[in-house]
Design an enzyme around this catalytic site. Structure first.
Site, PDB file in Angstrom:
ATOM      1  N   LYS A   1     -14.518   2.777   7.033  1.00  0.00           N
ATOM      2  CA  LYS A   1     -14.110   2.270   6.643  1.00  0.00           C
ATOM      3  C   LYS A   1     -13.056   1.198   6.457  1.00  0.00           C
ATOM      4  O   LYS A   1     -13.212   0.458   6.540  1.00  0.00           O
ATOM      5  CB  LYS A   1     -13.268   3.598   5.292  1.00  0.00           C
ATOM      6  CG  LYS A   1     -12.304   2.404   4.383  1.00  0.00           C
ATOM      7  CD  LYS A   1     -11.337   3.220   3.930  1.00  0.00           C
ATOM      8  CE  LYS A   1     -10.280   3.383   3.492  1.00  0.00           C
ATOM      9  NZ  LYS A   1      -9.040   2.850   4.108  1.00  0.00           N
ATOM     10  N   ASN A   2     -13.062   1.804   8.145  1.00  0.00           N
ATOM     11  CA  ASN A   2     -11.282   1.028   8.466  1.00  0.00           C
ATOM     12  C   ASN A   2     -11.747  -0.232   9.567  1.00  0.00           C
ATOM     13  O   ASN A   2     -11.211  -0.834   9.894  1.00  0.00           O
ATOM     14  CB  ASN A   2     -10.412   1.516   9.392  1.00  0.00           C
ATOM     15  CG  ASN A   2      -9.102   2.235   8.385  1.00  0.00           C
ATOM     16  OD1 ASN A   2      -9.574   2.324   6.906  1.00  0.00           O
ATOM     17  ND2 ASN A   2      -8.688   3.474   8.781  1.00  0.00           N
TER      18      ASN A   2
ATOM     19  N   CYS B   1      -2.099   2.271  -0.381  1.00  0.00           N
ATOM     20  CA  CYS B   1      -1.963   3.401  -0.351  1.00  0.00           C
ATOM     21  C   CYS B   1      -0.297   3.947   0.078  1.00  0.00           C
ATOM     22  O   CYS B   1       0.317   3.222   0.494  1.00  0.00           O
ATOM     23  CB  CYS B   1      -1.794   4.334   0.690  1.00  0.00           C
ATOM     24  SG  CYS B   1      -3.152   6.030   0.719  1.00  0.00           S
TER      25      CYS B   1
ATOM     26  N   ARG C   1       5.519  -0.428   3.788  1.00  0.00           N
ATOM     27  CA  ARG C   1       4.122  -0.588   5.083  1.00  0.00           C
ATOM     28  C   ARG C   1       4.624  -1.913   5.131  1.00  0.00           C
ATOM     29  O   ARG C   1       3.529  -1.897   3.535  1.00  0.00           O
ATOM     30  CB  ARG C   1       3.101   0.169   3.791  1.00  0.00           C
ATOM     31  CG  ARG C   1       2.884   1.448   4.218  1.00  0.00           C
ATOM     32  CD  ARG C   1       1.155   1.611   3.973  1.00  0.00           C
ATOM     33  NE  ARG C   1       0.434   1.597   4.611  1.00  0.00           N
ATOM     34  CZ  ARG C   1      -0.698   1.725   4.507  1.00  0.00           C
ATOM     35  NH1 ARG C   1      -1.427   2.696   4.085  1.00  0.00           N
ATOM     36  NH2 ARG C   1      -1.404   1.666   5.948  1.00  0.00           N
TER      37      ARG C   1
ATOM     38  N   ASP D   1      -4.561   9.509  10.347  1.00  0.00           N
ATOM     39  CA  ASP D   1      -5.209   9.448   9.140  1.00  0.00           C
ATOM     40  C   ASP D   1      -5.622  11.078   8.787  1.00  0.00           C
ATOM     41  O   ASP D   1      -6.599  11.256   7.842  1.00  0.00           O
ATOM     42  CB  ASP D   1      -6.241   8.480   8.826  1.00  0.00           C
ATOM     43  CG  ASP D   1      -5.879   6.821   8.756  1.00  0.00           C
ATOM     44  OD1 ASP D   1      -5.019   7.350   8.166  1.00  0.00           O
ATOM     45  OD2 ASP D   1      -7.023   5.882   8.798  1.00  0.00           O
TER      46      ASP D   1
ATOM     47  N   ARG E   1     -11.638   6.262  -2.733  1.00  0.00           N
ATOM     48  CA  ARG E   1     -11.291   4.587  -2.269  1.00  0.00           C
ATOM     49  C   ARG E   1     -12.005   4.343  -0.261  1.00  0.00           C
ATOM     50  O   ARG E   1     -12.592   3.240  -0.117  1.00  0.00           O
ATOM     51  CB  ARG E   1      -9.864   4.406  -1.873  1.00  0.00           C
ATOM     52  CG  ARG E   1      -8.765   3.616  -2.581  1.00  0.00           C
ATOM     53  CD  ARG E   1      -7.167   3.276  -2.197  1.00  0.00           C
ATOM     54  NE  ARG E   1      -7.736   3.014  -1.049  1.00  0.00           N
ATOM     55  CZ  ARG E   1      -6.329   3.069  -0.078  1.00  0.00           C
ATOM     56  NH1 ARG E   1      -5.445   4.362  -0.109  1.00  0.00           N
ATOM     57  NH2 ARG E   1      -6.384   2.275   1.079  1.00  0.00           N
TER      58      ARG E   1
END
Ligand code: UD1
Length: 417
Positions: free
Chosen positions: A22-23, A116, A121, A306, A398
């Site tokens: 995903k990242n 998130c 952030r 994570d 997600r």
């Protein structure tokens, strides 16, 4: 509203394949905007964050086709440079699209990013870096307007090795004449994967994976075909599932170098992890998990933030007390409030969690509070007595394909109701 119902106490066995990360797919999808050509992304995960990014790219004028795990983006007809507020709100990582849009269109318009709920952030490092490259950043009527007509290359010293800021600078610098240097760059594997993609596209990015990255601007690009690196956090999640259920599971399509810190933590917990082939590991656990005296999250190659919530679930049934310190994000212990409902003994003070392992967790009604905390609750449910009901599944969707129901391939008893 749908829920996951996890029946605890079942052994897992067999093998499972990890999808593309995903990242890494998110910044690479952003990068497809730059070339004005066709980019083919292989092993693209089927997750909500990809769907949202695809929606944003389509809004900008990209033509996108998905055939199974292959995603093709044709960015030749991009006509817009605005990311709509409702799309920006849904995903914080959409901020990295601004670097790519600027590289292509010389202008970008966005709002502040959502995503998130991990505490504050901010995007100050992104904005500061843009300004250092002479990109004007102005707030107007709730929007942020970026103007890169007069952008020039330069040296950018990041105060913190932010993954997103490093990606954004790499992206914007691809069309800025001269050499841009990022000092104290993030070293995550996702940065190296983005650099590989950009280099295939015709850019010259050097040093990715180290703390100094240079990007030389280019003015013509080519079609790209790129296979994503495997998702190291999904791999960590499967390892945790095997650990809490005392199971032996083979994990395929994994890069052991990328999860070195995670493997080391699992070994310290008494879990056997051994490489079978180049890209496969077998994880085998039996008996009580050993506690970890001290686990700190830190930028790569340290233990990834994570995977912190996932490992907290494992430690909640360890034979002793563990201490976990979260150094990257504030408010990343929300899952512990849910674990406590399942009988875990966890005390959180700021960035520190003290986890006293209990013999058994018990099934309860709990809520996914963010993406990784949702996965942590699935892991906890797998070893709890009885049934665990998890709601707020949109968080899990997600970043995990099929709401983690794929764990059924290795014997997990999970249903979506
Ligand atoms: C990325 C990952 C996320 C992972 C994180 C850290 C994606 C889509 N997300 O997020 O899964 O948890 O890296 O490995 O790749 N910060 C600032 N100012 C900024 C930017 C960041 O203060 O302008 C702070 C953040 O608040 C946080 C820390 O820096 O405390 C790390 O953030 P960063 O590395 O930027 O994470 P993301 O790119 O958001």
């Amino acid at each position: 509203m749908s829920k996951l119902v996890v029946e605890g106490g079942n052994r897992l066995e067999g093998s499972i394949r990890i999808p593309g990360a995903k990242n890494t797919v998110l910044p690479i999808l952003a990068a497809t905007i730059i070339s004005g050509k066709e980019s083919v992304i292989e092993d693209c995960p089927e997750i909500k964050d990809v769907e949202l990014t695809v929606e944003i790219l389509k809004n900008l004028g990209c033509k996108i086709k998905r055939e199974g795990r292959t995603l093709t983006v044709d960015s030749s007809d991009i006509s817009d440079y605005t990311i709509k507020e409702e799309l920006m709100d849904k995903m914080r990582s959409s901020i990295i699209l601004t670097g790519a849009i600027l590289a292509r269109m010389k202008k970008a318009k966005t709002t502040y990013p959502g995503g998130c709920e991990l505490g504050l952030r901010p995007i100050d490092l992104h904005i500061k870096a843009f300004k250092e490259l002479n990109i004007s950043v102005v707030e107007e009527g709730g929007y942020i307007m970026f103007d890169g007509e007069n952008a020039h290359s330069g040296d950018i010293h990041l105060a913190f090795p932010s993954v997103g800021a490093t990606e954004n600078i790499m992206l914007v610098a691809t069309t800025i004449k001269g050499t841009t240097k990022i000092i104290n760059a993030a070293k995550e594997p996702e940065i190296s994967d983005l650099a590989d993609f950009l280099n295939k596209m015709g850019c010259r990015v050097l040093g990715a994976g180290t703390s100094v990255i240079t990007i030389e601007g280019a003015d013509s690009f080519s079609n790209v075909n790129h296979t994503l690196i495997p998702d190291r956090i999904v791999a960590a999640t499967v390892m945790a599932a095997a650990a809490v259920t005392g199971s032996t599971v083979e994990i395929n399509n994994v890069n052991t170098e990328h999860i070195g810190a995670v493997i080391s933590a699992f070994r310290e917990m008494g879990v056997l992890v051994f490489k079978t082939m180049d890209n496969s590991v077998v994880v085998s656990a039996a008996g009580r998990i050993k506690p970890l005296n001290l686990l700190r999250t830190s930028p790569y190659p340290g233990f990834p933030t994570d995977a912190q919530s996932i490992i907290t679930s494992v430690l909640s049934v360890a034979d002793g007390t563990s201490i976990v310190i979260e150094n990257i994000f504030e408010q990343r212990f929300k899952h512990t409030e849910e674990l406590i409902k399942m009988g875990a003994d966890v005390t959180v003070d700021g960035r520190c969690a003290v986890i006293k392992g209990v013999d058994r967790l018990k099934g309860a009604k709990v809520s996914a509070r963010d993406l990784r905390s949702g996965a942590a609750l699935v892991v906890a449910g797998l070893c709890a007595d009885g049934f665990t009901e998890i709601d707020n599944l949109y968080h899990i969707d997600r970043g995990y394909e099929n709401t983690l129901l794929d764990l059924r391939e290795i014997g997990a008893k999970i249903t979506k109701v």
